[in-house]
Scaffold this active site. Sequence first.
Site, PDB file in Angstrom:
ATOM      1  N   CYS A 135       0.834  -1.207   0.000  1.00  0.00           N
ATOM      2  CA  CYS A 135       0.000   0.000   0.000  1.00  0.00           C
ATOM      3  C   CYS A 135       0.865   1.253   0.000  1.00  0.00           C
ATOM      4  O   CYS A 135       1.844   1.341   0.748  1.00  0.00           O
ATOM      5  CB  CYS A 135      -0.915  -0.004   1.227  1.00  0.00           C
ATOM      6  SG  CYS A 135      -1.991   1.440   1.360  1.00  0.00           S
ATOM      7  N   CYS A 153      -8.314 -15.440  19.767  1.00  0.00           N
ATOM      8  CA  CYS A 153      -7.580 -14.404  19.036  1.00  0.00           C
ATOM      9  C   CYS A 153      -6.493 -13.783  19.906  1.00  0.00           C
ATOM     10  O   CYS A 153      -5.939 -12.742  19.548  1.00  0.00           O
ATOM     11  CB  CYS A 153      -8.537 -13.322  18.542  1.00  0.00           C
ATOM     12  SG  CYS A 153      -9.451 -12.484  19.849  1.00  0.00           S
ATOM     13  N   CYS A 187      -0.471   5.804   7.367  1.00  0.00           N
ATOM     14  CA  CYS A 187      -1.708   5.271   7.933  1.00  0.00           C
ATOM     15  C   CYS A 187      -1.365   4.309   9.065  1.00  0.00           C
ATOM     16  O   CYS A 187      -0.416   3.528   8.966  1.00  0.00           O
ATOM     17  CB  CYS A 187      -2.493   4.544   6.839  1.00  0.00           C
ATOM     18  SG  CYS A 187      -3.877   3.572   7.436  1.00  0.00           S
ATOM     19  N   CYS A 192      -6.790   0.946   0.126  1.00  0.00           N
ATOM     20  CA  CYS A 192      -6.547   0.008   1.222  1.00  0.00           C
ATOM     21  C   CYS A 192      -6.631  -1.405   0.671  1.00  0.00           C
ATOM     22  O   CYS A 192      -7.738  -1.932   0.474  1.00  0.00           O
ATOM     23  CB  CYS A 192      -7.547   0.202   2.359  1.00  0.00           C
ATOM     24  SG  CYS A 192      -7.231  -0.901   3.764  1.00  0.00           S
ATOM     25  N   ASP A 215     -14.941 -20.185  21.905  1.00  0.00           N
ATOM     26  CA  ASP A 215     -14.266 -19.126  21.150  1.00  0.00           C
ATOM     27  C   ASP A 215     -14.529 -17.802  21.857  1.00  0.00           C
ATOM     28  O   ASP A 215     -15.340 -16.984  21.408  1.00  0.00           O
ATOM     29  CB  ASP A 215     -14.788 -19.101  19.711  1.00  0.00           C
ATOM     30  CG  ASP A 215     -14.156 -18.000  18.874  1.00  0.00           C
ATOM     31  OD1 ASP A 215     -13.041 -17.548  19.234  1.00  0.00           O
ATOM     32  OD2 ASP A 215     -14.771 -17.579  17.879  1.00  0.00           O
TER      33      ASP A 215
END
Length: 419
Positions: free
Chosen positions: A67, A376, A73, A151, A350
Amino acid sequence: MTLELTIDHIGAGGDGVANEGGQTYYVPFTAPGDRITATPAEARGKGQAATLNDILSPGPDRISPACRHFGTCGGCALQHLSPEFTADWKRQKVHESLSMAGITEAEILPTLTSPPGSRRRVEFIAAKRKKGVMIGFHLRRSHQIFDVGDCPLLAPGLLALVKPLRAMLPSVLPRNSTAKVMATVTNNGPDLVITADTDLDLEKREILAAFTAENGLSRLSWRQDATAPAEVVSARLPADISLAGVDVTLPPGGFLQASADGEQTLASFATEALSGAGHIVDLFAGVGSFTFPLAKAARVHAVEGDAELASGLQAAANRAIRPITTETRDLFHRPLLAEELNGYDGLLFDPPRAGAKAQAEEIAKSTLPTVVAISCNPVTFARDVALLIDGGYSLGPVRPVDQFLWSPHIEMAAVLRRQ
């Protein structure tokens, strides 16, 4: 003061780490083996942050970013690293977290990575200033907003909303105000939830309804703060997603796995690990990302703390005549007890990033033969898995899944079987 540094490795947050003169420096946007010049900045933990000035010679794992906004960013941290290096680095993060929890013999499979352009859920930051609205992401370590143009991370349908939003928001936002725009890909067009501290009069509602129709949105909702319920302002078509062939309507702002590719990878892992189970309990079930795939071959009881998510899951299951029951329950404060869990022959959990310590303690006391753990957060994942191992489970293969491309984040799934 300018330093010459050689980057030794990448730290847990994605910054390059260098040691010079007894001091540790953390330098963003660097790669192992890079020889650089950098300017020291603020203290960070036991070391010191530094700003990259020049790359004198690149390390072997450095590549050109995907990018043109990378480095300005604040949305991505790792675009300058090769995909092979990043996949192995994320796999190593899982290994290190397990090792710190005392789990040293784990089999950690190669990382499976979602492709560019697959992120189906994003939160943009918008700010109305004198000359109009800026919309994009925060600059790195800053509250300033980078007005995004391209993006490569996002699904094209989400990126396509940036220009229309930039044109429409000045009509509904007051001067010197900010807003958050959550956009999610659904079967019938993007679903938007705008959070902004302003009231909507009839004129603004008409503007938002026209925006919904003109841009093919499924739905547009509004709330004044993140804790308030979202009001549906305009709904063109149901904000449905497909889970194992079942259309499920998302509540406004409802959680969804970051990419369909990553969701499918995790679901395939879970269904294979729990094949043969006849009655499965799915904890922290959300919208049913794993409930519906598992229900193809077993009865599933889905437990979720958000009543709206649980209700939507049950409604979709009823329409599709799937063998699914649901329960609304706060598993952090009222986990399913071992005696309740013993009625099932398979379990999947989860949880959010905080993990599921209280629930894992109860699973460890149960007689459940097979458990699939998805997370995660490598640290809380390792903690919860260690509790299950201490309770008599053996850890099978661990699969890292990178849904968070070019960021330091990693998701993982593991199967545990009672010995």
